[in-house]
Design an enzyme around this catalytic site. Structure first.
Site, PDB file in Angstrom:
ATOM      1  N   HIS A  14       0.824  -1.071  -0.136  1.00 27.34           N
ATOM      2  CA  HIS A  14      -0.083   0.017   0.111  1.00 27.34           C
ATOM      3  C   HIS A  14       0.750   1.087   0.062  1.00 27.34           C
ATOM      4  O   HIS A  14       1.698   1.439   1.052  1.00 27.34           O
ATOM      5  CB  HIS A  14      -0.900  -0.172   1.316  1.00 27.34           C
ATOM      6  CG  HIS A  14      -1.674   1.105   1.270  1.00 27.34           C
ATOM      7  ND1 HIS A  14      -3.395   1.075   1.558  1.00 27.34           N
ATOM      8  CD2 HIS A  14      -1.533   2.440   1.245  1.00 27.34           C
ATOM      9  CE1 HIS A  14      -3.753   2.106   1.259  1.00 27.34           C
ATOM     10  NE2 HIS A  14      -2.744   3.120   1.166  1.00 27.34           N
ATOM     11  N   HIS A  16       1.453   5.515  -1.825  1.00 30.55           N
ATOM     12  CA  HIS A  16       1.268   6.643  -2.446  1.00 30.55           C
ATOM     13  C   HIS A  16       2.280   7.135  -3.175  1.00 30.55           C
ATOM     14  O   HIS A  16       3.287   7.752  -2.210  1.00 30.55           O
ATOM     15  CB  HIS A  16       0.435   7.684  -1.630  1.00 30.55           C
ATOM     16  CG  HIS A  16      -0.866   7.142  -1.099  1.00 30.55           C
ATOM     17  ND1 HIS A  16      -2.148   7.452  -1.483  1.00 30.55           N
ATOM     18  CD2 HIS A  16      -0.963   6.543   0.066  1.00 30.55           C
ATOM     19  CE1 HIS A  16      -2.976   6.893  -0.846  1.00 30.55           C
ATOM     20  NE2 HIS A  16      -2.440   6.317   0.339  1.00 30.55           N
ATOM     21  N   LEU A  17       2.551   7.183  -4.342  1.00 29.73           N
ATOM     22  CA  LEU A  17       3.891   7.789  -5.048  1.00 29.73           C
ATOM     23  C   LEU A  17       3.445   8.973  -5.690  1.00 29.73           C
ATOM     24  O   LEU A  17       4.388   9.815  -6.305  1.00 29.73           O
ATOM     25  CB  LEU A  17       4.247   6.763  -6.182  1.00 29.73           C
ATOM     26  CG  LEU A  17       5.072   5.754  -5.822  1.00 29.73           C
ATOM     27  CD1 LEU A  17       5.215   4.765  -7.030  1.00 29.73           C
ATOM     28  CD2 LEU A  17       6.144   6.090  -4.988  1.00 29.73           C
ATOM     29  N   LYS A 100      -9.546   0.090  -5.848  1.00 29.98           N
ATOM     30  CA  LYS A 100      -9.714   0.466  -4.568  1.00 29.98           C
ATOM     31  C   LYS A 100     -10.962   1.349  -4.147  1.00 29.98           C
ATOM     32  O   LYS A 100     -11.645   2.155  -5.057  1.00 29.98           O
ATOM     33  CB  LYS A 100      -8.354   1.575  -4.335  1.00 29.98           C
ATOM     34  CG  LYS A 100      -8.378   2.483  -3.123  1.00 29.98           C
ATOM     35  CD  LYS A 100      -7.904   1.692  -2.067  1.00 29.98           C
ATOM     36  CE  LYS A 100      -7.918   2.432  -0.627  1.00 29.98           C
ATOM     37  NZ  LYS A 100      -6.787   3.195  -0.401  1.00 29.98           N
ATOM     38  N   HIS A 137     -10.418   1.086   1.539  1.00 29.46           N
ATOM     39  CA  HIS A 137     -10.198   2.396   2.744  1.00 29.46           C
ATOM     40  C   HIS A 137     -11.550   2.227   3.666  1.00 29.46           C
ATOM     41  O   HIS A 137     -12.617   2.873   3.066  1.00 29.46           O
ATOM     42  CB  HIS A 137     -10.459   3.874   2.191  1.00 29.46           C
ATOM     43  CG  HIS A 137      -9.998   4.778   3.300  1.00 29.46           C
ATOM     44  ND1 HIS A 137      -8.807   5.230   3.244  1.00 29.46           N
ATOM     45  CD2 HIS A 137     -10.862   5.172   4.163  1.00 29.46           C
ATOM     46  CE1 HIS A 137      -8.699   6.016   4.447  1.00 29.46           C
ATOM     47  NE2 HIS A 137     -10.121   6.095   4.932  1.00 29.46           N
ATOM     48  N   HIS A 175      -4.515  -0.423   5.720  1.00 30.12           N
ATOM     49  CA  HIS A 175      -4.186   0.233   6.927  1.00 30.12           C
ATOM     50  C   HIS A 175      -5.240   0.071   8.078  1.00 30.12           C
ATOM     51  O   HIS A 175      -5.861   1.036   8.536  1.00 30.12           O
ATOM     52  CB  HIS A 175      -4.051   1.658   6.613  1.00 30.12           C
ATOM     53  CG  HIS A 175      -4.960   2.629   5.783  1.00 30.12           C
ATOM     54  ND1 HIS A 175      -6.442   2.343   6.043  1.00 30.12           N
ATOM     55  CD2 HIS A 175      -4.750   2.922   4.270  1.00 30.12           C
ATOM     56  CE1 HIS A 175      -7.008   2.979   4.978  1.00 30.12           C
ATOM     57  NE2 HIS A 175      -5.991   3.534   3.958  1.00 30.12           N
ATOM     58  N   ASP A 248       1.518   2.624   3.296  1.00 29.26           N
ATOM     59  CA  ASP A 248       0.576   3.716   3.221  1.00 29.26           C
ATOM     60  C   ASP A 248       1.446   5.103   3.468  1.00 29.26           C
ATOM     61  O   ASP A 248       0.896   6.154   3.864  1.00 29.26           O
ATOM     62  CB  ASP A 248      -0.663   3.813   4.255  1.00 29.26           C
ATOM     63  CG  ASP A 248      -1.434   4.772   3.838  1.00 29.26           C
ATOM     64  OD1 ASP A 248      -1.735   5.313   2.982  1.00 29.26           O
ATOM     65  OD2 ASP A 248      -2.389   5.271   4.738  1.00 29.26           O
ATOM     66  N   HIS A 252       3.138  14.593   1.616  1.00 30.13           N
ATOM     67  CA  HIS A 252       2.560  15.948   1.487  1.00 30.13           C
ATOM     68  C   HIS A 252       3.604  16.879   1.636  1.00 30.13           C
ATOM     69  O   HIS A 252       4.275  16.661   2.726  1.00 30.13           O
ATOM     70  CB  HIS A 252       1.107  16.201   2.585  1.00 30.13           C
ATOM     71  CG  HIS A 252       0.235  15.406   2.134  1.00 30.13           C
ATOM     72  ND1 HIS A 252      -0.858  15.854   1.400  1.00 30.13           N
ATOM     73  CD2 HIS A 252      -0.281  14.140   2.713  1.00 30.13           C
ATOM     74  CE1 HIS A 252      -1.677  14.869   1.203  1.00 30.13           C
ATOM     75  NE2 HIS A 252      -1.467  13.835   1.956  1.00 30.13           N
ATOM     76  N   ALA A 264      -3.787  14.901   5.609  1.00 27.90           N
ATOM     77  CA  ALA A 264      -3.759  13.760   6.073  1.00 27.90           C
ATOM     78  C   ALA A 264      -2.477  12.844   5.282  1.00 27.90           C
ATOM     79  O   ALA A 264      -2.693  13.024   4.031  1.00 27.90           O
ATOM     80  CB  ALA A 264      -4.991  12.960   6.162  1.00 27.90           C
TER      81      ALA A 264
HETATM   82  O1  DOR Z   1      -3.600   9.710   5.663  1.00 29.69           O
HETATM   83  C1  DOR Z   1      -3.862   9.264   4.576  1.00 29.69           C
HETATM   84  N1  DOR Z   1      -3.307  10.113   3.425  1.00 29.69           N
HETATM   85  N2  DOR Z   1      -4.805   8.546   4.339  1.00 29.69           N
HETATM   86  C2  DOR Z   1      -5.175   8.226   3.008  1.00 29.69           C
HETATM   87  O2  DOR Z   1      -6.311   7.304   3.040  1.00 29.69           O
HETATM   88  C3  DOR Z   1      -4.882   8.917   1.668  1.00 29.69           C
HETATM   89  C4  DOR Z   1      -3.532   9.265   2.155  1.00 29.69           C
HETATM   90  C5  DOR Z   1      -3.129  10.276   0.962  1.00 29.69           C
HETATM   91  O3  DOR Z   1      -3.132  10.107  -0.129  1.00 29.69           O
HETATM   92  O4  DOR Z   1      -2.225  11.359   1.354  1.00 29.69           O
HETATM   93 ZN    ZN Z   2      -3.196   5.235   1.514  1.00 29.03          ZN
END
Ligand code: DOR
Ligand code: ZN
Length: 344
Positions: A14, A16-17, A100, A137, A175, A248, A252, A264
């Protein structure tokens, strides 16, 4: 005391790129540790089709550091309008490994997500038929449900009924953060697994408020109680094959975290294996790490185990205060701290 641990090269189930400059900034971290990763489809314009997934995959491959053989395992973002034809096309592609489910409004870039699970019955049935796993999710989004109860309510209101309707649909509860999620996964006879992040194994919700509000510990689902953290730990320490590694890692820019309404997401790709190694060692269960990181996930997804190996050494690893991230910087988990393990 063990000072080295050699294991099969792990995979991140899991991740995020992002895209563009952000992708270029974070991909080297993951590619240095993992052979493969399940790539989340929640880009600003979500990856809702096999064609979009093919294009995103090419951008990821092009952003790999020279010589890297990292393999992105793509996913589709389900919407109220995902067609059964799209599911079949995705399965036939060979590079899409799941779809997803983001409940609309649950998290970052989930506005285009599913507004009511019953609207995607046909797509889910097609997924069950062709053997396409569903990544979930698992949070309800009603304003009247406490943010700390959203996962548990989702199990009762959405996941358990879905299992009853479609028992052959394979799913990964992504997660997981609560004791109730661990109990739900354990109660299923087959076909249900869960990923677990380093932060949910390490921290409880106190971390969010330690001496002041701490945006870099904020992710969704949010950190829970200590009894939830220990339930997650118990699940992985038992060597239960239904629970496997999924960071996960969700980058950011600092400016979008350290602000009045912070995003988040916790970034952990820079030291993913080192973070998990500390958790397992503190629980006196380092011997459980290899299967959790390098075997259970591949088996669930029906993919071969990686043949090459990596070695973790007991050596101090200093985590920088931040990494470059486009025009801004990225604050990683454990910024400015020292970890006890280092991936050779
Ligand atoms: O904390 C999170 N960030 N939870 C998610 O489900 C998405 C992720 C994000 O893409 O930043
Ligand atoms: Zn995620």
């Amino acid at each position: 005391m063990t000072d080295t641990l050699t294991l099969r090269r792990p995979d991140d189930w899991h991740l995020h790129l992002r895209d563009g400059a952000a992708l270029a900034a974070v991909l080297p971290h993951t590619a240095a540790q993992f052979a493969r990763a399940i790539i989340m489809p929640n880009l600003k314009a979500p990856v809702t089709s096999t064609d979009l997934a093919a294009q995103y995959r090419e951008r990821i491959l092009a952003a790999r550091p020279a010589g890297s053989r990292f393999e992105p395992l793509m996913t589709l973002y389900l919407t109220d309008n995902t067609s059964t034809e799209e599911i079949r096309k995705a399965r036939a592609s060979g590079f899409v490994h799941g779809c997803k489910l983001y409940p609309a409004g649950a998290t970052t870039h989930s506005d285009a997500g599913v507004t009511d699970i019953r609207r995607i019955d046909a797509a889910l049935e097609a997924m069950a038929e062709v053997g396409m796993p569903l990544q979930v999710h698992g949070e309800v989004t009603h304003a009247d449900v406490d943010v700390f109860d959203r996962e548990t309510r989702f199990i009762d209101e959405v996941l358990a009924p879905l299992r009853a309707r479609l028992p052959t649909l394979r799913m990964v509860f992504e997660h997981v953060t609560t004791r109730s999620a661990v109990d739900f996964v354990r109660a299923q006879p087959q076909g249900v697994a869960a990923t677990i992040t380093p932060q949910h194994l390490t921290y409880n919700r106190n971390a969010l408020f330690q001496g002041g509000i701490r945006p870099h510990y904020y992710c969704l689902p949010v950190l829970k109680r200590e009894r939830d953290r220990t339930a997650l730990l118990d699940a992985v320490l038992a060597g239960d094959a239904r629970f496997f590694l999924g960071t996960d890692s969700a980058p950011h820019a600092r400016g979008t975290k350290e602000t009045a309404c912070g995003c988040a997401g916790i970034y952990s790709a820079h030291a993913a294996m080192e973070l998990y190694a500390e958790v397992f060692e503190d629980a006196r269960a380092l011997h459980r790490l290899p299967a959790f990181a390098s075997e259970f996930g591949a088996r669930f997804y029906g993919l071969p185990l990686n043949e090459d190996q990596v070695t973790l050494r007991r050596e101090p690893l200093e985590i920088p205060a931040h990494y470059p991230y486009g025009d801004d910087v990225l604050v990683p988990l454990r910024a400015g701290e020292r970890l006890r393990w280092r991936l050779a």
